[in-house]
Design a protein around this motif. Sequence first.
Motif, short mmCIF file in Angstrom:
data_model
loop_
_atom_site.label_atom_id
_atom_site.label_comp_id
_atom_site.label_asym_id
_atom_site.label_seq_id
_atom_site.Cartn_x
_atom_site.Cartn_y
_atom_site.Cartn_z
N SER A 116 4.80 1.18 1.16
CA SER A 116 5.86 1.57 0.23
C SER A 116 6.78 2.60 0.86
O SER A 116 8.00 2.51 0.72
CB SER A 116 5.27 2.14 -1.05
N TYR A 117 6.19 3.56 1.54
CA TYR A 117 7.00 4.59 2.19
C TYR A 117 7.92 3.98 3.25
O TYR A 117 9.12 4.24 3.27
CB TYR A 117 6.11 5.66 2.83
N THR A 147 0.87 -1.17 0.00
CA THR A 147 0.00 0.00 0.00
C THR A 147 0.91 1.23 0.00
O THR A 147 2.13 1.11 0.03
CB THR A 147 -0.91 0.02 1.24
N GLY A 148 0.32 2.40 0.00
CA GLY A 148 1.12 3.63 0.00
C GLY A 148 2.00 3.75 1.23
O GLY A 148 3.19 4.07 1.13
#
Length: 136
Positions: free
Chosen positions: A94-95, A90-91
Motif C-alpha cells: 500500500s505504501y 499488504t502494508g
Amino acid sequence: IFDVSYWAIVSVTLINMVAGIIIDSFGQLRDLHNKAQMDMTTKCFICGLNASEFNREDSGFENHISKEHNMFYYLYLREYLRSKDPNEFTGQESYVAGVINQGSVAYVPIGKALAIGRGTKHSGGRWFGTTKHKGK
C-alpha cells in the motif's frame, strides 16, 4: 585572378569552419556517450553509489547490482502492484503503491545500500533502518 582567389580562399575557409563544427559536435557526442557508459558500468542504477564502495566490501559490485539492487526487481514490483487488486495489498505494498501513484520514487533507496553497512543491525541479525550509527 584576384576575384577567383578571393572566392577560393573564402570558400575553403568556410568549408573548414563547418567541418570543424561538425567534428567538434561529434566529439561532444562521443564524450557524452563515454560518460554514460562509464556511469552504467561503475554506478548502481538504483542507489547511485560507486562500484569502488562495494568492491571494498565482501559482496562486491556485481553481486550488488545483480541481487540486491537489480533494476528489474523494481520494474517487476511496479508491474505487480499495477496488476494486483488494491484491496489485497499488504502494508508495504500500500505504501509503495501510494508513492508510485503520487509520481514519486521515495521507495527507491537512493544513496543507501545495506551491503556497505549503511543499515543498522538488529540483535536478531536482521537489518532495520537505513542510517549509520553515529558515535563509537
